[in-house]
Design a protein around this motif. Structure first.
Motif, PDB file in Angstrom:
ATOM      1  N   ILE A 307       8.500 -13.900  -0.107  1.00  0.00           N
ATOM      2  CA  ILE A 307       8.526 -12.808   1.211  1.00  0.00           C
ATOM      3  C   ILE A 307       9.961 -12.605   1.790  1.00  0.00           C
ATOM      4  O   ILE A 307      10.452 -14.465   1.479  1.00  0.00           O
ATOM      5  CB  ILE A 307       7.984 -13.067   2.130  1.00  0.00           C
ATOM      6  N   THR A 308      11.001 -11.707   2.245  1.00  0.00           N
ATOM      7  CA  THR A 308      12.169 -12.112   2.420  1.00  0.00           C
ATOM      8  C   THR A 308      11.876 -12.809   3.638  1.00  0.00           C
ATOM      9  O   THR A 308      11.122 -13.169   5.335  1.00  0.00           O
ATOM     10  CB  THR A 308      12.535 -10.388   3.382  1.00  0.00           C
ATOM     11  N   SER A 309      13.817 -13.300   4.296  1.00  0.00           N
ATOM     12  CA  SER A 309      13.520 -13.925   5.549  1.00  0.00           C
ATOM     13  C   SER A 309      12.904 -13.249   6.500  1.00  0.00           C
ATOM     14  O   SER A 309      12.641 -13.992   8.150  1.00  0.00           O
ATOM     15  CB  SER A 309      14.496 -13.792   5.576  1.00  0.00           C
ATOM     16  N   ILE A 314       7.375  -8.156   1.261  1.00  0.00           N
ATOM     17  CA  ILE A 314       6.288  -9.195   0.131  1.00  0.00           C
ATOM     18  C   ILE A 314       6.844  -8.856  -1.064  1.00  0.00           C
ATOM     19  O   ILE A 314       6.342  -7.080  -1.439  1.00  0.00           O
ATOM     20  CB  ILE A 314       4.816  -9.129   1.192  1.00  0.00           C
ATOM     21  N   TYR A 315       7.341  -9.392  -1.866  1.00  0.00           N
ATOM     22  CA  TYR A 315       7.059  -8.974  -2.855  1.00  0.00           C
ATOM     23  C   TYR A 315       5.425  -9.942  -3.562  1.00  0.00           C
ATOM     24  O   TYR A 315       5.419 -11.322  -3.848  1.00  0.00           O
ATOM     25  CB  TYR A 315       8.081  -9.383  -4.116  1.00  0.00           C
ATOM     26  N   PHE A 316       4.948  -9.017  -4.943  1.00  0.00           N
ATOM     27  CA  PHE A 316       4.025  -9.964  -5.518  1.00  0.00           C
ATOM     28  C   PHE A 316       3.532  -9.547  -6.665  1.00  0.00           C
ATOM     29  O   PHE A 316       4.425  -8.591  -7.809  1.00  0.00           O
ATOM     30  CB  PHE A 316       2.925  -9.915  -4.685  1.00  0.00           C
ATOM     31  N   VAL A 317       2.527 -10.398  -8.056  1.00  0.00           N
ATOM     32  CA  VAL A 317       2.498 -10.298  -8.323  1.00  0.00           C
ATOM     33  C   VAL A 317       0.787  -9.795  -8.735  1.00  0.00           C
ATOM     34  O   VAL A 317       0.496 -10.818  -8.729  1.00  0.00           O
ATOM     35  CB  VAL A 317       3.046 -11.130  -9.792  1.00  0.00           C
ATOM     36  N   SER A 318       0.408  -8.635 -10.304  1.00  0.00           N
ATOM     37  CA  SER A 318      -0.673  -8.402 -10.206  1.00  0.00           C
ATOM     38  C   SER A 318      -1.206  -8.056 -11.062  1.00  0.00           C
ATOM     39  O   SER A 318      -0.533  -7.386 -11.115  1.00  0.00           O
ATOM     40  CB  SER A 318      -0.824  -7.625  -8.734  1.00  0.00           C
ATOM     41  N   GLU A 319      -1.934  -7.922 -12.078  1.00  0.00           N
ATOM     42  CA  GLU A 319      -2.542  -7.537 -13.241  1.00  0.00           C
ATOM     43  C   GLU A 319      -3.419  -5.994 -12.841  1.00  0.00           C
ATOM     44  O   GLU A 319      -4.451  -5.913 -13.398  1.00  0.00           O
ATOM     45  CB  GLU A 319      -3.201  -8.607 -13.979  1.00  0.00           C
ATOM     46  N   TYR A 331       5.488  -4.290  -4.022  1.00  0.00           N
ATOM     47  CA  TYR A 331       5.623  -4.759  -2.865  1.00  0.00           C
ATOM     48  C   TYR A 331       4.877  -4.082  -1.825  1.00  0.00           C
ATOM     49  O   TYR A 331       4.506  -2.788  -2.087  1.00  0.00           O
ATOM     50  CB  TYR A 331       6.873  -4.345  -2.803  1.00  0.00           C
ATOM     51  N   VAL A 332       4.652  -4.705  -0.453  1.00  0.00           N
ATOM     52  CA  VAL A 332       4.782  -4.255   0.386  1.00  0.00           C
ATOM     53  C   VAL A 332       5.436  -4.062   1.542  1.00  0.00           C
ATOM     54  O   VAL A 332       6.439  -4.998   1.846  1.00  0.00           O
ATOM     55  CB  VAL A 332       3.106  -5.105   0.860  1.00  0.00           C
TER      56      VAL A 332
END
Length: 450
Positions: A307-309, A314-319, A331-332
């Motif tokens: 997550i940025t400061s 929010i960046y995340f990894v998903s299958e 990202y969201v």
């Protein structure tokens, strides 16, 4: 005299019959053990499979099936020298024992940086497979290009980059990975699979190793070193899989959980800080906005988040399905008090392979990630970074040797000043026995100024 001769003949025939029966019994035992070993391997109980194959070789040292089985076990256990020994033994005895023997040998040579041998075996496997779909499944063309890239770049080691093992106080004989440091430098968090994990259980449904726990170490300013790590963190750890992902700006935790009957397939959780310098009971990320929380944590596997400061991204990894590969980075974006739907970062970042880890630097200027799907790779998982953002990023840059090797570099975290990277890897430097935590001086790369 004739009676003596007849007696001797009868005795010899009797002994031969007994010997034949014993041989049949021994062969039956060996065959049964081979079936058991193969079943254990299919169940990911690699160490049990390895033990059975060793028992077979004690009975029959030349058993080719046992040598081949051991080669596969040792490869899975990252003991590539022994994998090579048993694979070559198999090839020299029966090169056609299995269609995948050449592939196993190619992968083993690749991990050992025997790149010419690796390329030869990849080509041999390629030439013996008639199905294009099977070649695509094994990504042979990609792996050959990665071999060529490794041959060209592994010798260009940046000698200003210093890799240091973080020591026996943090590392164990088990695997350590996913290190992260909070912005104020007070805490170091990482994941490990050790005998003292909560409950002490092993994952009988996956690989029969200890469940993973989150460990936390505090910086000792007087001793200028990290303290002994602790996994007794209130309700942070469960008796199942728990993993460290990173810190939020206020030192709250982003963690991974995989609890049977609770999480969907491995989800992203957060644990807020409290007044007693501890953490609250973990809850699904953005749990106050259930709609977006359920879009981040899907029914598929979510394994990494950063997550940025200012918490705007929010960046995340998903299958999840409809991605570009096995796992992609999404990202969201924050809109007022809520967040947008997840957005795939696109094919400049994501590949047809597997993006394993994502880390957005606190500056918001640099995105780090790991991938096994890029042609500009030393082999297996490499670490990359790119500038630009926050939604459109420049072309990713391979962090190069010695940070990337022909082994697996799956996770990275970078300090606030951009001068130090924390990596869970298999470097040989003072290694404690599996993946260890390493501190890497990357100040010469001047990443934040690019």
């Amino acid at each position: 005299m004739r009676k003596i001769i007849v007696t001797l003949i009868i005795s010899c025939l009797f002994q031969a019959t007994i010997s034949q029966k014993n041989n049949i019994i021994e062969k039956t035992k060996v065959q049964a053990k081979i079936i058991d070993a193969k079943q254990s391997f299919l169940e990911n109980n690699i160490k049990n499979s390895q033990l059975i194959y060793k028992e077979i070789l004690a009975l029959d040292p030349e058993n080719t099936k046992a040598h081949y089985g051991l080669a596969k076990c040792y490869y899975k256990l990252h003991n590539y020298e022994k994998a090579k020994f048993h694979a070559e033994n198999t090839y020299n005895t029966d090169p056609e024992i299995d269609d995948e023997l050449n592939y196993l040998m190619a992968q083993t040579y690749f991990r050992l940086s025997e790149l010419d041998n690796a390329k030869n075996k990849f080509n041999a496997f390629k030439n013996n497979i008639s199905s294009d779909s099977k070649l695509n499944d094994y990504a042979i063309e990609l792996k050959i290009k990665q071999v060529d890239y490794a041959k060209k770049h592994l010798e260009n080691i940046d000698e200003d980059i210093i890799i240091k093992n973080m020591g026996a106080d943090l590392n164990s004989k088990g695997p350590e990975f996913a290190p992260s440091i909070c912005n104020d430098g007070k805490y170091l968090m990482f994941t490990s699979r050790r005998a003292d994990t909560k409950g002490g259980g092993v994952d009988e449904y996956y690989d029969h190793q200890y469940y993973s726990d989150i460990y936390l170490s505090t910086w000792d300013e007087s001793k200028k070193k990290w303290g002994v790590p602790n996994n007794n963190l209130g309700k942070i750890n469960t008796q199942f899989h728990d993993g460290s992902l990173g810190f939020k700006p206020d030192n709250s935790l982003l963690i991974y959980r995989n609890i049977y009957g609770v999480t969907k397939s491995g989800d992203i959780y957060e644990a807020k800080t409290n007044k007693s310098e501890g953490w609250s009971t973990p809850k699904p990320i953005l749990y106050k906005d259930k709609e977006i929380s359920n879009k981040i944590n899907s029914s598929y596997f979510e394994s990494s988040a950063s997550i940025t400061s200012d918490e705007s991204y929010i960046y995340f990894v998903s299958e999840r399905k409809n991605g570009l590969g096995q796992a992609d980075i999404y990202y969201v974006k924050k809109n007022d008090k809520s967040y947008s739907d997840p957005v795939n970062l696109g094919d400049k970042i994501n590949t047809s392979g597997d993006e394993k880890c994502v880390f957005i630097h606190p500056s918001g200027k640099v995105l780090f990630f790991t991938s096994n799907g890029r042609e500009n790779s030393m082999g297996s998982y490499d670490i990359y970074y790119c500038t630009g953002g926050p939604e459109k990023w420049n072309e990713p840059i391979n962090m190069g040797a010695p940070i990337n090797t022909t082994l697996e570099e799956k996770t990275i975290n970078v300090s606030l000043d951009g001068n130090t990277a924390y990596v869970g890897g298999y470097y040989k430097i003072d290694n404690q026995g599996d993946a260890d935590l390493y501190e890497i001086d990357i100040s010469s790369l001047n990443i934040l100024s690019k």
